[in-house]
Motif scaffolding. Structure first.
Motif, short mmCIF file in Angstrom:
data_model
loop_
_atom_site.label_atom_id
_atom_site.label_comp_id
_atom_site.label_asym_id
_atom_site.label_seq_id
_atom_site.Cartn_x
_atom_site.Cartn_y
_atom_site.Cartn_z
N MET A 167 0.83 -1.20 0.00
CA MET A 167 0.00 0.00 0.00
C MET A 167 0.87 1.26 0.00
N ASP A 168 2.15 1.11 0.33
CA ASP A 168 3.11 2.21 0.26
C ASP A 168 3.55 2.36 -1.19
N PRO A 169 3.35 3.52 -1.81
CA PRO A 169 3.69 3.68 -3.23
C PRO A 169 5.15 3.39 -3.55
N ASP A 170 6.05 3.53 -2.58
CA ASP A 170 7.47 3.29 -2.84
C ASP A 170 7.86 1.83 -2.71
N ALA A 171 7.02 1.01 -2.09
CA ALA A 171 7.40 -0.36 -1.75
C ALA A 171 7.65 -1.25 -2.97
N PRO A 172 6.80 -1.25 -4.01
CA PRO A 172 7.07 -2.16 -5.12
C PRO A 172 8.44 -1.95 -5.76
N ALA A 173 8.82 -0.71 -5.98
CA ALA A 173 10.13 -0.44 -6.57
C ALA A 173 11.26 -0.88 -5.65
N GLN A 174 11.07 -0.73 -4.34
CA GLN A 174 12.09 -1.15 -3.39
C GLN A 174 12.26 -2.67 -3.42
N VAL A 175 11.17 -3.39 -3.57
CA VAL A 175 11.25 -4.85 -3.65
C VAL A 175 12.00 -5.26 -4.91
N VAL A 176 11.65 -4.67 -6.04
CA VAL A 176 12.32 -5.00 -7.29
C VAL A 176 13.81 -4.66 -7.21
N ALA A 177 14.14 -3.54 -6.59
CA ALA A 177 15.54 -3.15 -6.45
C ALA A 177 16.35 -4.19 -5.67
N ARG A 178 15.71 -4.85 -4.71
CA ARG A 178 16.42 -5.89 -3.95
C ARG A 178 16.80 -7.06 -4.84
N ALA A 179 15.99 -7.35 -5.85
CA ALA A 179 16.34 -8.43 -6.77
C ALA A 179 17.64 -8.12 -7.49
N GLU A 180 17.78 -6.89 -7.93
CA GLU A 180 19.02 -6.50 -8.59
C GLU A 180 20.19 -6.50 -7.61
N ALA A 181 19.96 -5.99 -6.41
CA ALA A 181 21.03 -5.91 -5.43
C ALA A 181 21.50 -7.29 -4.97
N GLU A 182 20.57 -8.21 -4.79
CA GLU A 182 20.90 -9.52 -4.25
C GLU A 182 21.34 -10.51 -5.32
N ARG A 184 -8.44 2.25 -1.55
CA ARG A 184 -7.58 1.23 -0.97
C ARG A 184 -7.60 -0.05 -1.80
N MET A 185 -8.76 -0.41 -2.32
CA MET A 185 -8.84 -1.62 -3.13
C MET A 185 -8.01 -1.50 -4.41
N PHE A 186 -8.07 -0.33 -5.03
CA PHE A 186 -7.29 -0.13 -6.25
C PHE A 186 -5.80 -0.02 -5.94
N GLU A 187 -5.44 0.59 -4.83
CA GLU A 187 -4.03 0.67 -4.44
C GLU A 187 -3.44 -0.73 -4.33
N SER A 229 -0.38 -1.30 -7.03
CA SER A 229 0.86 -1.96 -6.59
C SER A 229 1.48 -2.76 -7.73
N ALA A 230 0.64 -3.39 -8.55
CA ALA A 230 1.15 -4.12 -9.71
C ALA A 230 1.72 -3.16 -10.75
N VAL A 231 1.03 -2.06 -10.99
CA VAL A 231 1.53 -1.05 -11.94
C VAL A 231 2.93 -0.60 -11.52
N ARG A 232 3.11 -0.31 -10.25
CA ARG A 232 4.39 0.20 -9.77
C ARG A 232 5.48 -0.88 -9.84
N ALA A 233 5.12 -2.13 -9.54
CA ALA A 233 6.11 -3.20 -9.63
C ALA A 233 6.54 -3.42 -11.08
N VAL A 234 5.59 -3.39 -12.00
CA VAL A 234 5.93 -3.56 -13.41
C VAL A 234 6.81 -2.41 -13.89
N ARG A 235 6.48 -1.21 -13.50
CA ARG A 235 7.26 -0.04 -13.90
C ARG A 235 8.73 -0.19 -13.48
N ALA A 236 8.94 -0.73 -12.29
CA ALA A 236 10.31 -0.93 -11.81
C ALA A 236 10.98 -2.14 -12.47
#
Length: 268
Positions: free
Chosen positions: A61-76, A111-114, A119-126
């Motif tokens: 639900m945090d707008p920054d979280a999906p990109a942070q998760v994806v960034a961990r894949a690159e870092a790890e 909240r339902m759309f978030e 959240s999927a839109v933001r993850a895909v963008r990252a």
């Protein structure tokens, strides 16, 4: 069948239980390295601990979280090949079903759309830049049969999942020529915490129907939703389809919607 996933890097959201946990387990068994995102870990996820699994605590639900998760894949693990947008359903603190269009407020809709779409839109963008850098990848968005066959309940959820289906088609049109396949797996009722937890869907429907929660899951819900198989879906049955779609074995499958719904969807 070898799914050719050995060494590939995946991000799975909603990974601590249910479908997400089954997907993590399946991808690890196929040799993938997995970044598992969820608000907190679980005994099931802890049991899979090892060098090929990284858990990232994240509230999507945090707008920054999906990109942070994806960034961990690159870092790890150095990049990203697979994104499974599995997180969805009731947002944190919300119980479904709701039985009327008038039930959700504007804030409920937001909240339902978030949770189920943005959240999927933001993850895909990252994820897309990392996938393009590796020559392609696979995105699997977990949707619902009610996106195509809506019922007079959970109208906000139905609409969010319909948006996710449209997003899938649009992304496939744009990025398939660049090697990124995007598909949807549309679920029926799956025997997960959404149904089984105290205060979950089984308890809510049991109160409406004047029965008990086990009867709802075993009989009432399958009959109410006209499930051809006569039972709720098992999470592993969903995970198997997702793993195949993530695999290079599905190299010519993109823009598709796979129903794993116990026969809920009746349309041709």
């Amino acid at each position: 069948m070898d799914l050719q996933l050995s060494g590939r890097v995946a991000v799975v959201t909603g990974a601590s239980k249910g479908v997400g946990l089954a997907v993590v387990r399946t991808l690890l068994a196929e040799g993938a390295r997995v970044v598992a995102a969820s608000r907190k870990t679980s005994p099931g996820l802890d049991d899979l601990a090892g060098s090929d699994l990284v858990h990232v605590p994240a509230d999507l639900m945090d707008p920054d979280a999906p990109a942070q998760v994806v960034a961990r894949a690159e870092a790890e693990f150095g990049g990203l090949d697979i994104l499974v947008n599995n997180a969805g359903g009731p947002p944190p603190g919300v119980s479904l079903p709701r039985f009327s269009f008038m039930a959700p407020t504007d804030d409920d809709w937001r909240r339902m759309f978030e949770f189920n779409l943005f959240s999927a839109v933001r993850a895909v963008r990252a994820a897309i830049p990392l996938m393009l850098a590796r020559g392609g990848g696979s995105i699997v968005n977990v949707s619902s049969g009610v996106a195509r066959q809506p019922a007079p309940m959970n109208v906000d959820y139905n609409a969010a999942k319909a948006g996710l289906n449209t997003l899938t088609q649009t992304l496939s049109e744009e990025y398939a020529p660049q090697g990124i396949r995007v598909n949807t797996v549309s679920l029926g009722p799956v025997r997960t915490a959404w149904w089984t937890e105290e205060g979950g869907a089984a308890d809510i429907i049991a109160a409406q129907a004047g029965t008990d929660r086990d009867s709802v899951m075993d009989t009432v819900a399958p009959q109410m939703m006209n499930l051809t198989t006569g039972r709720l879906v098992d999470p592993q049955e969903v995970a198997d389809v997702i793993a195949l779609l993530a695999s290079p074995r599905s190299a010519s499958t993109t823009g598709a919607d796979f129903a794993v719904d116990a026969g809920f969807s009746k349309a041709v």
